[in-house]
Design a protein around this motif. Sequence first.
Motif, PDB file in Angstrom:
ATOM      1  N   ARG A  29       0.843  -1.334  -0.188  1.00  0.00           N
ATOM      2  CA  ARG A  29       0.058  -0.072  -0.015  1.00  0.00           C
ATOM      3  C   ARG A  29       0.843   1.343   0.155  1.00  0.00           C
ATOM      4  N   ARG A  30       2.012   1.132   0.669  1.00  0.00           N
ATOM      5  CA  ARG A  30       2.648   2.493   0.924  1.00  0.00           C
ATOM      6  C   ARG A  30       3.650   2.593  -0.385  1.00  0.00           C
ATOM      7  N   ILE A  31       4.065   1.494  -1.050  1.00  0.00           N
ATOM      8  CA  ILE A  31       4.549   1.708  -2.330  1.00  0.00           C
ATOM      9  C   ILE A  31       3.761   2.399  -3.296  1.00  0.00           C
ATOM     10  N   GLU A  32       2.570   1.652  -3.567  1.00  0.00           N
ATOM     11  CA  GLU A  32       1.560   2.358  -4.226  1.00  0.00           C
ATOM     12  C   GLU A  32       1.199   3.655  -4.107  1.00  0.00           C
ATOM     13  N   ARG A  33       1.152   4.300  -2.805  1.00  0.00           N
ATOM     14  CA  ARG A  33       1.170   5.625  -2.356  1.00  0.00           C
ATOM     15  C   ARG A  33       2.216   6.495  -2.958  1.00  0.00           C
ATOM     16  N   LEU A  34       3.420   5.854  -2.650  1.00  0.00           N
ATOM     17  CA  LEU A  34       4.642   6.569  -3.251  1.00  0.00           C
ATOM     18  C   LEU A  34       4.518   6.733  -4.597  1.00  0.00           C
ATOM     19  N   GLN A  35       4.317   5.732  -5.433  1.00  0.00           N
ATOM     20  CA  GLN A  35       4.322   5.708  -6.782  1.00  0.00           C
ATOM     21  C   GLN A  35       3.109   6.727  -7.366  1.00  0.00           C
ATOM     22  N   ASP A  36       1.957   7.047  -6.541  1.00  0.00           N
ATOM     23  CA  ASP A  36       1.094   7.758  -7.073  1.00  0.00           C
ATOM     24  C   ASP A  36       1.581   9.341  -6.726  1.00  0.00           C
ATOM     25  N   ALA A  37       2.124   9.502  -5.591  1.00  0.00           N
ATOM     26  CA  ALA A  37       2.640  10.746  -5.191  1.00  0.00           C
ATOM     27  C   ALA A  37       3.631  11.192  -6.077  1.00  0.00           C
TER      28      ALA A  37
END
Length: 229
Positions: free
Chosen positions: A107-115
């Motif tokens: 989830r955090r990696i997905e959040r990073l990639q979206d950011a």
Amino acid sequence: MQFDEIISVGGNCDAAHHVRRYFKIEKSMPMDWLIVPFDALISMCNDNFRDFIRLDRLTLWNGTRHAIQCAKRGIVYQHDFPRDAEALVMIDDIAGVFADVKAKYARRIERLQDACRPGRSILFVRSWREILHTAPDYPDYCIRGVPDYQFAELLDALRHCFPETSFKVLFVNYGAQSIDDRQALFADVRNCGDITDWTGSKGGWDEIFARFDIRLSETAPVAKLSVAR
């Protein structure tokens, strides 16, 4: 300097603590609460964060139950696995909770990639600390040297990982080291006499953010500083 996102990329929890505190950020990113060696960060960016955490690579930190470590990259997971009454990792529980831990980091990696999606402006903050904190080293502000070529390698790895994203990296507490690259900023935390624990000098970190006039876009301004600019 104004950015859409300000993101900690290690080496320890202090960078994330001060980024989140100063800019009033609540969401967690993958490297916020880990110990991430410099070369591990380069490797992860070059791999686009694949295999961020794998059960078959987990081992005890220095052979002790003080923390869990990735045997390949040296990343230390301090806060992800259950501990007993003596604050030691309960190794029998690691496999049982691993699926949840892996899902959390996904989830955090997905959040990073979206950011860091194309067109956005990002400030990555990297602190020199790559050690597991112990009480005697709380006030220690020694400079850890990194070969100059590794700063360039990290910038190249971030360009590879986020090719259409505008970014800079703020390198904190690397002493006199620097490289000739407009995407790299260097600063040392000034000890304002307020160091009491692993977080270091609050005033020193505030001074750095104020010196570069670092701001988040579309947010209210941070509280006025009492430290000298």
